[in-house]
Design an enzyme around this catalytic site. Structure first.
Site, short mmCIF file in Angstrom:
data_model
loop_
_atom_site.label_atom_id
_atom_site.label_comp_id
_atom_site.label_asym_id
_atom_site.label_seq_id
_atom_site.Cartn_x
_atom_site.Cartn_y
_atom_site.Cartn_z
N HIS A 99 -7.69 14.85 -49.36
CA HIS A 99 -6.95 13.61 -49.61
C HIS A 99 -7.85 12.59 -50.27
CE1 HIS A 99 -8.54 13.76 -45.50
NE2 HIS A 99 -8.83 12.48 -45.63
N HIS A 101 -8.42 8.73 -50.60
CA HIS A 101 -8.08 7.41 -50.06
C HIS A 101 -8.12 6.42 -51.23
CE1 HIS A 101 -8.96 7.99 -45.62
NE2 HIS A 101 -9.71 8.98 -46.08
#
Ligand code: 5GP
Ligand code: ZN
Length: 113
Positions: A99, A101
């Site tokens: 992921h 951010h």
């Protein structure tokens, strides 16, 4: 899909999230514990455990994640932001589905802790 992966479940809608963007490859949603006024996560729908698990065929996907993240940041009203990928526990990774951010809306300090 990896069984019992939180972010696979979120990207499939099996666990609710505050979705900001979705296409056939990418899913974007707000972080449940925001660390800045704007804090969201850009993930591929494909399960990849983290940056160190990326394969050559994922290069275009990662590039798209950055471009989509930038578009969502603009829509959220932030032109200046920080991008973070944590790779491994020592770096702060807690969810083992890659992921990106994106944090914005406040001043950031450097270096990160
Ligand atoms: P990491 O520490 O692995 O880089 O980041 C994982 C992020 O996922 C954390 O910032 C955490 O707040 C967020 N997170 C963990 N569980 C959930 C959840 O169920 N929903 C959402 N929206 N974010 C989550
Ligand atoms: Zn996953």
């Amino acid at each position: 899909m990896s069984d019992n992966c939180l972010f696979c479940k979120i990207s499939k809608g099996e666990i609710p999230s505050d979705k900001l963007y979705e296409d056939d490859e990418i899913f974007v949603f707000r972080d449940i514990a925001p660390q800045a006024p704007v804090h969201f996560l850009v993930i591929p729908k494909k399960h990849i455990s983290g940056p160190s698990a990326l394969a050559p065929q994922d290069e275009q996907l990662i590039g798209r994640m950055m471009r989509v993240g930038n578009e969502v940041a603009k829509r959220e009203g932030v032109e200046q932001y920080r991008v973070v990928f944590n790779n491994g526990e020592q770096a702060g990774q807690t969810v083992f589905h890659i992921h990106m951010h994106i944090f914005g809306g406040r001043s950031m300090t450097w270096p990160p802790g």
